[in-house]
Design a protein around this motif. Structure first.
Motif, PDB file in Angstrom:
ATOM      1  N   LYS A  62      55.628  50.430  99.260  1.00  0.00           N
ATOM      2  CA  LYS A  62      54.934  49.904  99.784  1.00  0.00           C
ATOM      3  C   LYS A  62      55.379  49.195 100.998  1.00  0.00           C
ATOM      4  O   LYS A  62      55.632  49.161 101.539  1.00  0.00           O
ATOM      5  CB  LYS A  62      54.080  49.001  98.723  1.00  0.00           C
ATOM      6  CG  LYS A  62      53.107  47.910  99.570  1.00  0.00           C
ATOM      7  CD  LYS A  62      52.588  47.033  97.698  1.00  0.00           C
ATOM      8  CE  LYS A  62      52.418  45.680  98.327  1.00  0.00           C
ATOM      9  NZ  LYS A  62      51.207  45.008  97.675  1.00  0.00           N
ATOM     10  N   GLU A  63      57.192  49.376 100.759  1.00  0.00           N
ATOM     11  CA  GLU A  63      58.201  48.972 101.704  1.00  0.00           C
ATOM     12  C   GLU A  63      58.278  49.837 102.073  1.00  0.00           C
ATOM     13  O   GLU A  63      58.582  49.202 103.394  1.00  0.00           O
ATOM     14  CB  GLU A  63      59.483  48.695 100.225  1.00  0.00           C
ATOM     15  CG  GLU A  63      58.934  47.777  99.934  1.00  0.00           C
ATOM     16  CD  GLU A  63      58.828  47.168  98.215  1.00  0.00           C
ATOM     17  OE1 GLU A  63      58.115  46.632  97.372  1.00  0.00           O
ATOM     18  OE2 GLU A  63      59.609  48.872  97.925  1.00  0.00           O
ATOM     19  N   LEU A  64      58.260  51.138 101.875  1.00  0.00           N
ATOM     20  CA  LEU A  64      58.553  51.450 102.993  1.00  0.00           C
ATOM     21  C   LEU A  64      57.354  51.841 104.170  1.00  0.00           C
ATOM     22  O   LEU A  64      57.274  52.250 105.679  1.00  0.00           O
ATOM     23  CB  LEU A  64      58.822  53.627 102.324  1.00  0.00           C
ATOM     24  CG  LEU A  64      59.924  54.455 103.122  1.00  0.00           C
ATOM     25  CD1 LEU A  64      59.841  55.259 101.582  1.00  0.00           C
ATOM     26  CD2 LEU A  64      59.361  54.755 104.531  1.00  0.00           C
ATOM     27  N   LEU A  65      55.819  51.816 103.225  1.00  0.00           N
ATOM     28  CA  LEU A  65      55.026  51.635 104.487  1.00  0.00           C
ATOM     29  C   LEU A  65      54.961  51.007 105.700  1.00  0.00           C
ATOM     30  O   LEU A  65      54.957  50.299 106.527  1.00  0.00           O
ATOM     31  CB  LEU A  65      53.191  51.976 103.783  1.00  0.00           C
ATOM     32  CG  LEU A  65      53.599  53.529 103.149  1.00  0.00           C
ATOM     33  CD1 LEU A  65      52.149  52.704 102.166  1.00  0.00           C
ATOM     34  CD2 LEU A  65      52.486  54.358 103.847  1.00  0.00           C
TER      35      LEU A  65
ATOM     36  N   PRO B  36      51.563  47.568 112.227  1.00  0.00           N
ATOM     37  CA  PRO B  36      51.121  46.291 110.900  1.00  0.00           C
ATOM     38  C   PRO B  36      49.508  46.504 111.416  1.00  0.00           C
ATOM     39  O   PRO B  36      48.738  46.956 112.517  1.00  0.00           O
ATOM     40  CB  PRO B  36      51.160  44.980 111.950  1.00  0.00           C
ATOM     41  CG  PRO B  36      52.105  45.321 113.602  1.00  0.00           C
ATOM     42  CD  PRO B  36      52.341  46.578 113.536  1.00  0.00           C
ATOM     43  N   PRO B  37      49.132  46.138 110.411  1.00  0.00           N
ATOM     44  CA  PRO B  37      47.761  46.049 110.529  1.00  0.00           C
ATOM     45  C   PRO B  37      46.015  45.949 111.567  1.00  0.00           C
ATOM     46  O   PRO B  37      45.594  45.950 111.891  1.00  0.00           O
ATOM     47  CB  PRO B  37      46.768  45.130 109.091  1.00  0.00           C
ATOM     48  CG  PRO B  37      47.957  45.512 108.582  1.00  0.00           C
ATOM     49  CD  PRO B  37      49.613  45.722 109.059  1.00  0.00           C
ATOM     50  N   GLU B  38      47.323  44.640 111.986  1.00  0.00           N
ATOM     51  CA  GLU B  38      46.114  43.981 113.630  1.00  0.00           C
ATOM     52  C   GLU B  38      46.049  44.671 114.668  1.00  0.00           C
ATOM     53  O   GLU B  38      45.562  44.536 114.876  1.00  0.00           O
ATOM     54  CB  GLU B  38      47.258  43.189 114.042  1.00  0.00           C
ATOM     55  CG  GLU B  38      47.858  41.494 112.564  1.00  0.00           C
ATOM     56  CD  GLU B  38      48.810  41.668 111.827  1.00  0.00           C
ATOM     57  OE1 GLU B  38      48.815  41.698 110.278  1.00  0.00           O
ATOM     58  OE2 GLU B  38      50.144  42.111 111.923  1.00  0.00           O
ATOM     59  N   TRP B  39      47.056  45.796 114.683  1.00  0.00           N
ATOM     60  CA  TRP B  39      47.261  47.160 115.238  1.00  0.00           C
ATOM     61  C   TRP B  39      45.561  48.123 115.099  1.00  0.00           C
ATOM     62  O   TRP B  39      45.431  48.894 115.892  1.00  0.00           O
ATOM     63  CB  TRP B  39      48.115  47.632 115.503  1.00  0.00           C
ATOM     64  CG  TRP B  39      49.330  46.632 116.215  1.00  0.00           C
ATOM     65  CD1 TRP B  39      49.718  45.190 115.984  1.00  0.00           C
ATOM     66  CD2 TRP B  39      50.298  47.460 116.768  1.00  0.00           C
ATOM     67  NE1 TRP B  39      50.575  45.102 116.701  1.00  0.00           N
ATOM     68  CE2 TRP B  39      51.606  46.585 117.255  1.00  0.00           C
ATOM     69  CE3 TRP B  39      51.057  48.415 116.979  1.00  0.00           C
ATOM     70  CZ2 TRP B  39      52.369  46.478 117.695  1.00  0.00           C
ATOM     71  CZ3 TRP B  39      51.839  48.912 117.472  1.00  0.00           C
ATOM     72  CH2 TRP B  39      53.037  47.533 117.768  1.00  0.00           C
ATOM     73  N   ASN B  40      45.392  47.989 114.241  1.00  0.00           N
ATOM     74  CA  ASN B  40      43.706  48.542 113.644  1.00  0.00           C
ATOM     75  C   ASN B  40      44.268  49.965 113.818  1.00  0.00           C
ATOM     76  O   ASN B  40      43.843  50.118 114.025  1.00  0.00           O
ATOM     77  CB  ASN B  40      42.579  48.347 114.702  1.00  0.00           C
ATOM     78  CG  ASN B  40      41.081  47.632 113.568  1.00  0.00           C
ATOM     79  OD1 ASN B  40      41.904  48.326 111.931  1.00  0.00           O
ATOM     80  ND2 ASN B  40      40.657  48.548 114.420  1.00  0.00           N
TER      81      ASN B  40
ATOM     82  N   LEU C  43      47.807  50.816 101.466  1.00  0.00           N
ATOM     83  CA  LEU C  43      47.866  51.227 102.630  1.00  0.00           C
ATOM     84  C   LEU C  43      46.727  49.571 101.690  1.00  0.00           C
ATOM     85  O   LEU C  43      47.021  48.538 103.087  1.00  0.00           O
ATOM     86  CB  LEU C  43      47.346  51.950 103.267  1.00  0.00           C
ATOM     87  CG  LEU C  43      48.760  52.934 103.250  1.00  0.00           C
ATOM     88  CD1 LEU C  43      47.631  53.954 104.098  1.00  0.00           C
ATOM     89  CD2 LEU C  43      49.492  52.425 104.863  1.00  0.00           C
ATOM     90  N   VAL C  44      46.031  50.029 101.700  1.00  0.00           N
ATOM     91  CA  VAL C  44      45.221  48.431 101.145  1.00  0.00           C
ATOM     92  C   VAL C  44      45.648  47.301 100.526  1.00  0.00           C
ATOM     93  O   VAL C  44      45.407  46.337 101.440  1.00  0.00           O
ATOM     94  CB  VAL C  44      43.507  48.601  99.979  1.00  0.00           C
ATOM     95  CG1 VAL C  44      42.840  47.538  99.978  1.00  0.00           C
ATOM     96  CG2 VAL C  44      42.561  50.608 100.757  1.00  0.00           C
ATOM     97  N   GLU C  45      46.304  47.503  99.978  1.00  0.00           N
ATOM     98  CA  GLU C  45      47.621  46.154  99.831  1.00  0.00           C
ATOM     99  C   GLU C  45      47.925  45.345 100.434  1.00  0.00           C
ATOM    100  O   GLU C  45      48.107  44.193 100.356  1.00  0.00           O
ATOM    101  CB  GLU C  45      48.390  46.460  98.436  1.00  0.00           C
ATOM    102  CG  GLU C  45      47.656  46.437  97.079  1.00  0.00           C
ATOM    103  CD  GLU C  45      48.561  46.964  95.789  1.00  0.00           C
ATOM    104  OE1 GLU C  45      49.632  47.175  95.885  1.00  0.00           O
ATOM    105  OE2 GLU C  45      47.919  48.091  95.296  1.00  0.00           O
ATOM    106  N   LEU C  46      48.711  46.460 102.077  1.00  0.00           N
ATOM    107  CA  LEU C  46      48.747  45.694 103.163  1.00  0.00           C
ATOM    108  C   LEU C  46      48.091  45.089 103.502  1.00  0.00           C
ATOM    109  O   LEU C  46      48.714  44.582 104.964  1.00  0.00           O
ATOM    110  CB  LEU C  46      50.046  46.934 103.297  1.00  0.00           C
ATOM    111  CG  LEU C  46      51.403  47.191 101.940  1.00  0.00           C
ATOM    112  CD1 LEU C  46      51.736  48.736 103.588  1.00  0.00           C
ATOM    113  CD2 LEU C  46      52.281  46.057 102.567  1.00  0.00           C
ATOM    114  N   GLY C  47      46.539  45.043 103.614  1.00  0.00           N
ATOM    115  CA  GLY C  47      45.710  45.003 103.922  1.00  0.00           C
ATOM    116  C   GLY C  47      45.659  45.479 105.518  1.00  0.00           C
ATOM    117  O   GLY C  47      44.443  45.184 106.259  1.00  0.00           O
TER     118      GLY C  47
END
Lengths: 223, 88, 264
Positions: free
Chosen positions: C212-215, C221-225, C244-248
């Motif tokens: 998760k940290e590496l990703l 960032p997720p906001e960039w879709n 990825l889902v956990e990261l948003g």
């Protein structure tokens, strides 16, 4: 399509018309093993692995929640908890198993309760009907004739090679009917339902052979 | 060899060839609705089991069977009992 | 249909590959073989009636022995639709009947059957836009390389792209030189390698499995879709998708191609 006889006596299904299909130079099946031909049903090869094939996700079953039900015509003939099932007479067998996807595994050892001993435990001299449907966790079903279960031919197995069967291989308990193609040995069996008339299970209702004798190469409906 | 079975699941996309033999067109981008839980998604995103015996496509949310397909030498079989609809 | 000539950027590929037609086997001839790593080779094939494909699609190949025995497997297409020859990149798998034949025995001029292209779901073309975030382990990089090669050929509208690529060691990094050179020439392309088993002396990059940290560090960032594609052995794909889902990241923007236990 005609089935050509190959040099080793097995048949290749789906032989192409040789003038149209390009032959891949030097390609040959690497699966011709040095096994006495009498030991292997037609079209099979021996594997040292134990491939896993499942129609759904592996259920994670806790034995404290496990039960096995035997049902006939809407009545429950008997049910066992894990502890009670383990207390039934245990039998160990060594058999070859044959998957319809063509791998065979020789001399596999299983331990469990034979169908004969289940009938005895139910106080039955014989099965109430000629057919059985095995119902498994996850919804898988397969139909087997009583004649293919009695006389030591079928069991509910709980151990493979002396150890509890792994979930991926059907643990804690699977049906074992090794003289038929291995899809009939339903993983995660939970209920045996006696049927007056034969009904087709999961694969049998989708193009696979209703009986599944590997020695007659009964893979598909119509074979 | 797999011990826990987690490595066995594939994506619906891996059944594209088998399904295209039946549907003629590629249905992996088609939307499919699960009759058990009503969720909708692309066929390509379903969870695929049972290859090479056949394709068993399960809902990514509830694991219900949406579609089963088998290719035999005598014909192709398709069962879509768990699907409410398929939309191209 | 690909139109040869001046307007390469105008090549219409979006409609030709995802069409309504029966899959037919055709004869493929090996025109060139390239060694990518000790266990991986690429095969450049000529196909007489190839109608084009979308980056990310795969083909089925079928081998026929002299005695009629046949074996069939699926392989991702490594080449972009802009290429004349079709490239398949194959990893030699232990007990892999077909992959061993391909890697050990096949020579230029050999023939086998191919049908495709197959699978319109796991595809990306420049018209789908970006950013493009790709995560691969081992031979899972193959369909993603088709996407990057396609992106590279399209000079206009180059969306930012990132490839996060997990390999056992440096010598196992497939397309290593080409990826280095693509990233070097294109400031909008980033290639991040992680070497999980063995690292060369002086390696300052990641040296662990993708977590998760590496990703979170590597991906936009997720906001960039971003459009996300994950490919490799099933456990790898499941872990990365879950992280990825956990990261948003929106699960609808994550497309996966599991290669099964052996990794394709």
């Amino acid at each position: 399509m005609t089935k050509r006889r190959l040099r080793d006596g097995s048949r290749s299904k789906g032989t192409p018309s040789m003038d149209k299909t390009p032959i891949s130079r030097g390609f040959r099946s690497r699966r011709q093993q040095q096994t006495p031909k009498i030991r292997l049903p037609p079209g099979q090869y021996v594997t040292m692995d134990f491939p896993v094939l499942s129609a759904g996700p592996t259920p994670q079953i806790k034995v404290e929640n496990w039960t096995l039900d035997i049902q006939s015509g809407g009545s429950l003939l008997g049910t066992w908890s894990w502890a009670a099932f383990e207390a039934l007479p245990q039998t160990t067998i060594k058999r070859d198993i044959h998957c319809v996807t063509k791998w065979s595994k020789l001399d596999t050892t299983w331990q469990g309760v034979t169908f004969d001993d289940l009938l005895k435990a139910l106080g039955l001299a014989e099965a109430p009907t000629p057919y059985v449907m095995a119902h498994c966790d996850g919804g898988y079903t397969t139909n087997v004739q009583v004649a293919d279960l009695v006389g030591g031919k079928g069991m509910i197995a709980t151990r493979y090679e002396g150890l509890p069967i792994l979930p991926a291989h059907g643990g804690p308990a699977r049906l074992l009917v090794p003289h038929l193609y291995f899809w009939k040995s339903g993983k995660w069996v939970r209920r045996l339902r006696f049927m007056k008339a034969d009904e087709r299970g999961f694969w049998e209702s989708l193009g696979y052979h209703n009986y599944g004798d590997p020695w007659k190469e009964q893979r598909y409906d119509g074979d | 060899m797999t011990e826990n079975g987690v490595d066995l699941v594939l994506d619906g996309n891996a059944a594209a060839g088998l399904l295209q033999e039946i549907f003629v067109r590629d249905i992996t981008t088609a939307q499919i609705q699960c009759e058990s839980c009503d969720s909708t998604g692309a066929v390509g995103s379903l969870h695929l089991y049972a290859m090479p015996m056949g394709a068993v496509l399960r809902c990514a949310h509830c694991d219900g069977v949406l579609l089963r397909a088998v290719h035999t030498p005598h014909g192709r079989w398709l069962d879509m009992t768990g699907t409410r609809y398929l939309r191209f | 249909m690909a139109t040869p000539g001046k307007n390469r950027d105008m090549t219409v590929i979006e409609t030709s590959a995802v069409s309504v037609r029966r899959l037919e086997w055709q004869r493929a001839e090996v025109r060139k073989i390239m060694v990518e790593t000790p266990r991986v080779k690429s095969f450049l094939l000529h196909l007489p009636s190839w109608l084009g494909h979308l980056p990310g699609q795969h083909v089925d190949i079928r081998l026929t022995a002299e005695d009629g025995y046949q074996a069939q497997r699926s392989y991702s297409i490594a080449s972009p639709p802009e290429d004349k020859l079709l490239t398949l990149t194959v990893e030699r798998v232990e007990n892999g009947e077909v992959s061993q034949y391909l890697i050990d025995d096949v020579r230029v001029g050999d023939q086998f059957e191919v049908r495709g292209p197959i699978g319109g779901y796991f595809v990306w073309t420049t018209s789908m836009g970006g950013p493009l975030c790709l995560a691969a382990a081992g031979s899972g990089v193959v369909p993603l390389m088709a996407m990057l090669r396609h992106r590279c050929r399209r000079r206009k509208n180059r969306a930012p792209a990132l490839l996060l690529y997990s390999s056992r060691s440096l010598e196992d990094v497939i397309y290593r030189d080409e990826l280095d050179s693509m990233a070097h020439r294109d400031s909008d392309l980033h290639v991040v390698n992680t070497l999980t088993r063995q690292q060369p002396e002086g390696w300052i990059g990641y040296r662990r499995r993708i977590d998760k940290e590496l990703l979170a560090e590597a991906f936009v960032p997720p906001e960039w879709n971003p459009n996300i594609f994950v490919c490799g052995p099933t456990p790898f794909v499941e872990n990365v998708s879950r992280f990825l889902v956990e990261l948003g990241y929106d699960s609808l923007t994550i497309k996966t191609e599991r290669f099964g236990p052996s990794g394709g």
